[in-house]
Write an enzyme that holds these catalytic residues in place. Structure first.
Site, mmCIF file in Angstrom:
data_model
loop_
_atom_site.group_PDB
_atom_site.id
_atom_site.type_symbol
_atom_site.label_atom_id
_atom_site.label_comp_id
_atom_site.label_asym_id
_atom_site.label_seq_id
_atom_site.Cartn_x
_atom_site.Cartn_y
_atom_site.Cartn_z
ATOM 1 N N CYS A 1 10.688 -28.962 -2.735
ATOM 2 C CA CYS A 1 12.107 -28.955 -1.997
ATOM 3 C C CYS A 1 12.433 -27.520 -2.178
ATOM 4 C CB CYS A 1 13.151 -29.758 -2.830
ATOM 5 S SG CYS A 1 14.572 -29.540 -1.997
ATOM 6 N N GLU A 2 11.595 -26.560 -1.517
ATOM 7 C CA GLU A 2 11.748 -25.251 -1.257
ATOM 8 C C GLU A 2 10.771 -24.910 -0.205
ATOM 9 O OE1 GLU A 2 10.256 -22.368 -4.775
ATOM 10 O OE2 GLU A 2 11.425 -24.200 -5.568
ATOM 11 N N GLU B 1 -18.354 -12.015 -16.191
ATOM 12 C CA GLU B 1 -17.240 -13.263 -16.298
ATOM 13 C C GLU B 1 -16.731 -13.664 -15.106
ATOM 14 O OE1 GLU B 1 -14.301 -11.785 -18.840
ATOM 15 O OE2 GLU B 1 -15.373 -11.405 -20.717
ATOM 16 N N PRO B 2 -17.607 -14.156 -14.106
ATOM 17 C CA PRO B 2 -17.103 -14.919 -12.861
ATOM 18 C C PRO B 2 -16.328 -16.158 -13.235
ATOM 19 C CG PRO B 2 -19.364 -15.220 -13.202
ATOM 20 C CD PRO B 2 -18.982 -14.435 -14.165
ATOM 21 N N GLY B 3 -15.116 -16.305 -12.681
ATOM 22 C CA GLY B 3 -14.685 -17.668 -12.513
ATOM 23 C C GLY B 3 -14.634 -18.207 -10.832
ATOM 24 N N GLY C 1 -14.432 -10.240 -10.756
ATOM 25 C CA GLY C 1 -13.633 -9.786 -9.526
ATOM 26 C C GLY C 1 -14.605 -10.148 -8.203
ATOM 27 N N ARG D 1 -1.328 -21.176 -4.806
ATOM 28 C CA ARG D 1 -1.799 -19.855 -4.429
ATOM 29 C C ARG D 1 -1.389 -19.253 -3.201
ATOM 30 N NH1 ARG D 1 -6.826 -18.763 -3.236
ATOM 31 N NH2 ARG D 1 -6.795 -16.798 -4.553
ATOM 32 N N TYR E 1 -8.184 -21.881 -9.639
ATOM 33 C CA TYR E 1 -6.816 -21.775 -9.584
ATOM 34 C C TYR E 1 -5.917 -22.803 -8.563
ATOM 35 C CZ TYR E 1 -8.615 -17.704 -11.753
ATOM 36 O OH TYR E 1 -9.328 -16.596 -12.681
ATOM 37 N N TYR F 1 0.394 -15.799 -4.190
ATOM 38 C CA TYR F 1 -0.253 -14.733 -3.826
ATOM 39 C C TYR F 1 -0.527 -14.493 -2.218
ATOM 40 C CZ TYR F 1 -2.418 -15.465 -8.420
ATOM 41 O OH TYR F 1 -2.378 -15.598 -9.970
#
Length: 410
Positions: free
Chosen positions: A337-338, A268-270, A227, A307, A365, A311
């Site tokens: 198309c939105e 656990e870093p991503g 995180g 993203r 991501y 988010y």
């Protein structure tokens, strides 16, 4: 990516040259940045032999995974497909930990047959694990600490209403199942969300884990998840990993003395490892002025980088074609198309049709959450390594979209 003598470059390679060579839209990753991020975590946790398990879901390109393994990290996967990709990238089963959520037990059983480390996040799976393996195969337990933390509710995973983990208040039920089947519990795991800036949150998680750990005498590791927040724009608050590492290492060392032997500290870093390495290059198709706003429509969209729409995340946008142009305010939008907005009311160097724009912090991501929505093709990926730009994923074609469709007579 940096601006040198009026030209945006990655490892000395002009970004526009990369765009011309491989086309846009294009994901470009800087290998040096990935290596630097892993090194910074080792330095931050220098007080212990930290075990870094890269969260594969952030970005699973084989070449990126090989680079991460070369720099000494293990890997955490959440699907069997990620596990197989990790094996193909050179990770051994011992280096892979499988932490699925809500999967059919057959997936867990296959993970065992592959020799993976297993973390279980619900009592039902723990019960089935005990019935099948009893004490013959160790596992870890993912706990829900009931802590709300992270930059967005959708990526907060440790609060009381989250689907992830077994509630710490269900410890008696956990113990009952473990004792009944003699399950070997080798690890405790927690992950409360993404983009946590406060060191105290990690310390609070540690206190909860330590209190639970006393009930499990055969532990080998405690996994604090991650995180860690990176900067998306100037002035952003970020996780001070050195403060987290210093304080977490100290209380972990103290706990190990109380526990009676040394355990492994896992993280656990991503996003922290790959986010800042990645840039999404796009081309301005149109510049469209209305009475209220000037849009820049680019040859990409939420199908490539979801993203911002999912988010409300911020990605800094640069005009790499015209770095000396006067500043104007634009809203950068995609071709889906939105509603498909990359950034609203952004001050950019003047944008002209055909200019290449760069969306920063696109390593995590980005491609991994991309899709073929609107039957659009997913972009190519390039890794800049040792001063060379190398293709690590080909651009899709229409044949790729149609490959698994079965046409019938109607």
């Amino acid at each position: 990516m940096e601006l040198l003598d009026g030209t945006y470059s990655i490892q000395g390679l002009p970004v526009l040259d990369i765009a011309r060579q491989f086309g846009t839209p294009l994901y470009v990753y800087d290998a040096n940045k990935i290596a630097d991020q892993i090194k910074s975590l080792r330095n931050a946790f220098s007080g212990t032999d930290v075990n870094i398990k890269y969260a594969a879901k952030a970005l699973t390109n084989l070449s990126i995974l090989k680079l991460i393994r070369k720099n000494g990290a293990g890997i955490e996967v959440v699907s069997l497909q990620e596990a197989h990709i990790a094996l193909k990238a050179g990770f051994t089963p011992y280096e892979i930990v499988f932490t699925p959520s809500g999967v059919d037990f057959s997936e867990i059983a296959e993970g065992v047959s592959m020799g993976l480390g297993i973390n279980l996040d619900n009592l039902s799976s723990l019960q089935k694990f005990g019935e099948k393996y009893k004490g013959t195969y160790p596992c870890g337990i993912r706990l829900n600490p009931h802590i709300l933390a992270g930059g967005n509710y959708k990526i907060s995973t440790g609060h009381s209403n989250s689907k992830f983990g077994i509630s710490v208040f269900q410890l008696p039920q956990i113990r009952e199942v473990v004792d009944k089947y003699g399950i070997q519990i080798h690890g405790l795991h927690v992950h409360t969300g993404s983009e946590i800036t406060e060191t105290d949150i990690f310390l609070k998680m540690a206190e909860i884990l330590f209190s639970v750990a006393n009930d499990f005498p055969d532990l080998k590791f405690i996994d604090f998840g991650s995180g860690f927040k990176v900067a998306y724009k100037e002035g952003d608050m970020v996780t001070n990993v050195y403060d987290v590492g210093l304080k977490l290492t100290k209380i972990f060392t103290d706990f190990c003395q109380h526990y009676g032997r040394k355990l492994e500290l896992w993280i656990e870093p991503g996003k922290y490892i790959v986010s800042e390495s990645g840039t999404l290059l796009v081309t301005a198709n149109i510049v469209k002025s209305t009475p209220t706003v000037t849009f820049v429509g680019v040859n990409s969209g939420l199908n490539h980088l979801i993203r911002p729409m999912m988010y409300d995340s911020y990605h800094h946008i640069l005009n790499v074609s015209n770095p000396k142009g006067g500043n104007k305010v634009y809203t950068v939008v995609g071709y889906i198309c939105e509603t498909d907005t990359f950034g609203a009311d952004r001050k950019l160097n003047e944008v002209r049709e055909g200019d290449v724009l760069a969306l920063k912090n696109a390593g995590a991501y980005g491609f991994s959450m991309s899709s073929n929505y609107n039957s659009r093709l997913r972009p190519a990926e390039v890794l800049v390594i040792n001063g060379e730009a190398k293709l690590i994923r080909e651009r899709e074609t229409l044949d790729d979209i149609l490959k698994h469709q079965v046409e019938i007579d109607v």
